[in-house]
Design a protein around this motif. Sequence first.
Motif, PDB file in Angstrom:
ATOM      1  N   ARG A   1       0.842  -1.211   0.000  1.00 20.19           N
ATOM      2  CA  ARG A   1       0.000   0.000   0.000  1.00 20.19           C
ATOM      3  C   ARG A   1       0.869   1.250   0.000  1.00 20.19           C
ATOM      4  NH1 ARG A   1      -3.047  -3.089   3.573  1.00 20.19           N
ATOM      5  NH2 ARG A   1      -2.096  -2.034   5.361  1.00 20.19           N
TER       6      ARG A   1
ATOM      7  N   GLU B   1       2.328   1.691  -3.508  1.00 17.70           N
ATOM      8  CA  GLU B   1       1.308   2.163  -4.446  1.00 17.70           C
ATOM      9  C   GLU B   1       0.959   3.626  -4.192  1.00 17.70           C
ATOM     10  OE1 GLU B   1      -1.820  -0.689  -3.835  1.00 17.70           O
ATOM     11  OE2 GLU B   1      -0.769  -2.244  -4.993  1.00 17.70           O
ATOM     12  N   ARG B   2       0.859   4.016  -2.905  1.00 17.82           N
ATOM     13  CA  ARG B   2       0.551   5.407  -2.562  1.00 17.82           C
ATOM     14  C   ARG B   2       1.687   6.332  -3.005  1.00 17.82           C
ATOM     15  NH1 ARG B   2      -1.086   4.606   2.279  1.00 17.82           N
ATOM     16  NH2 ARG B   2       0.818   5.074   3.394  1.00 17.82           N
TER      17      ARG B   2
ATOM     18  N   VAL C   1       3.738   5.881  -5.524  1.00 15.19           N
ATOM     19  CA  VAL C   1       3.689   5.996  -6.984  1.00 15.19           C
ATOM     20  C   VAL C   1       2.553   6.924  -7.413  1.00 15.19           C
ATOM     21  CG1 VAL C   1       3.276   4.733  -9.138  1.00 15.19           C
ATOM     22  CG2 VAL C   1       4.823   3.798  -7.424  1.00 15.19           C
ATOM     23  N   THR C   2       1.393   6.777  -6.790  1.00 11.42           N
ATOM     24  CA  THR C   2       0.249   7.637  -7.124  1.00 11.42           C
ATOM     25  C   THR C   2       0.557   9.097  -6.820  1.00 11.42           C
ATOM     26  OG1 THR C   2      -1.317   5.845  -6.726  1.00 11.42           O
ATOM     27  CG2 THR C   2      -2.190   8.093  -6.628  1.00 11.42           C
ATOM     28  N   VAL C   3       1.049   9.356  -5.623  1.00 13.43           N
ATOM     29  CA  VAL C   3       1.370  10.725  -5.217  1.00 13.43           C
ATOM     30  C   VAL C   3       2.505  11.287  -6.073  1.00 13.43           C
ATOM     31  CG1 VAL C   3       2.291  12.126  -3.329  1.00 13.43           C
ATOM     32  CG2 VAL C   3       0.461  10.489  -2.891  1.00 13.43           C
TER      33      VAL C   3
ATOM     34  N   GLY D   1       3.133  10.584  -9.172  1.00  8.67           N
ATOM     35  CA  GLY D   1       2.539  10.945 -10.454  1.00  8.67           C
ATOM     36  C   GLY D   1       1.840  12.293 -10.382  1.00  8.67           C
ATOM     37  N   GLU D   2       1.086  12.519  -9.319  1.00 10.92           N
ATOM     38  CA  GLU D   2       0.381  13.790  -9.136  1.00 10.92           C
ATOM     39  C   GLU D   2       1.367  14.941  -8.946  1.00 10.92           C
ATOM     40  OE1 GLU D   2      -1.962  12.852  -5.707  1.00 10.92           O
ATOM     41  OE2 GLU D   2      -3.361  11.593  -6.853  1.00 10.92           O
TER      42      GLU D   2
ATOM     43  N   ALA E   1       2.649  11.568   0.473  1.00 10.19           N
ATOM     44  CA  ALA E   1       2.212  10.169   0.515  1.00 10.19           C
ATOM     45  C   ALA E   1       1.992   9.681   1.941  1.00 10.19           C
ATOM     46  CB  ALA E   1       3.229   9.271  -0.194  1.00 10.19           C
TER      47      ALA E   1
ATOM     48  N   VAL F   1       6.360   5.420 -11.961  1.00  9.33           N
ATOM     49  CA  VAL F   1       5.264   6.335 -12.284  1.00  9.33           C
ATOM     50  C   VAL F   1       4.869   6.209 -13.753  1.00  9.33           C
ATOM     51  CG1 VAL F   1       4.650   8.781 -12.529  1.00  9.33           C
ATOM     52  CG2 VAL F   1       5.781   7.977 -10.443  1.00  9.33           C
TER      53      VAL F   1
ATOM     54  N   ARG G   1       2.222   4.023 -18.495  1.00  8.49           N
ATOM     55  CA  ARG G   1       2.005   4.898 -19.650  1.00  8.49           C
ATOM     56  C   ARG G   1       2.930   4.518 -20.796  1.00  8.49           C
ATOM     57  NH1 ARG G   1       2.040  10.374 -15.983  1.00  8.49           N
ATOM     58  NH2 ARG G   1       0.488   9.632 -14.521  1.00  8.49           N
TER      59      ARG G   1
END
Length: 174
Positions: free
Chosen positions: A7, A10-11, A13-15, A17-18, A36, A57, A61
């Motif tokens: 978790r 994943e958090r 990587v998400t943060v 990206g943002e 994060a 990240v 894509r």
Amino acid sequence: MRADARRNQERIVTVAGETIAEQGADASLEEIARRAGVGSATLHRHFQTRQALLEAVFRGRVEALCDRARSADLEPGPALVAWLRAVSRHAAANRGLAASLMRGADPSLGATCHRMIITAADHLVSAAQRAGDVRADVTAVDLLKLANAVSLSTEGDPTEADRLLTLALTGIHP
């Protein structure tokens, strides 16, 4: 990997990206960790280098771009041009991606985004050369440098990136 560690990863990587979308690929790793909700050490445990985090990240894509190269329904020359346009628009829309992918990737990371893009481009360039659509002395790296140069100069404006790449690929002849 433990569920909480997964978790956290994943958090991050998400943060990332943002944050990269807002601030570019050189965004502060400490800022990413803070947003994060993890410590800097946790971020570095999961991603030992900035390049490793960028690849995490952008991997999905980039995989989509590379899948597009493999599944092109067009003739070889137009398929190459369409793919280069997609790469250029993608890089222009993702602040700092073009510059970060042009840097040397850490070879210990294995199948990097950089290598995936080079491999996809090599496939398209070879097919276009066999079809007589591209000069024999043109390399995938040449075309990726061109697409990335356009992306760097038009960062944040994918439409302008597409226009300039088209101009570069077709020349100035009417």
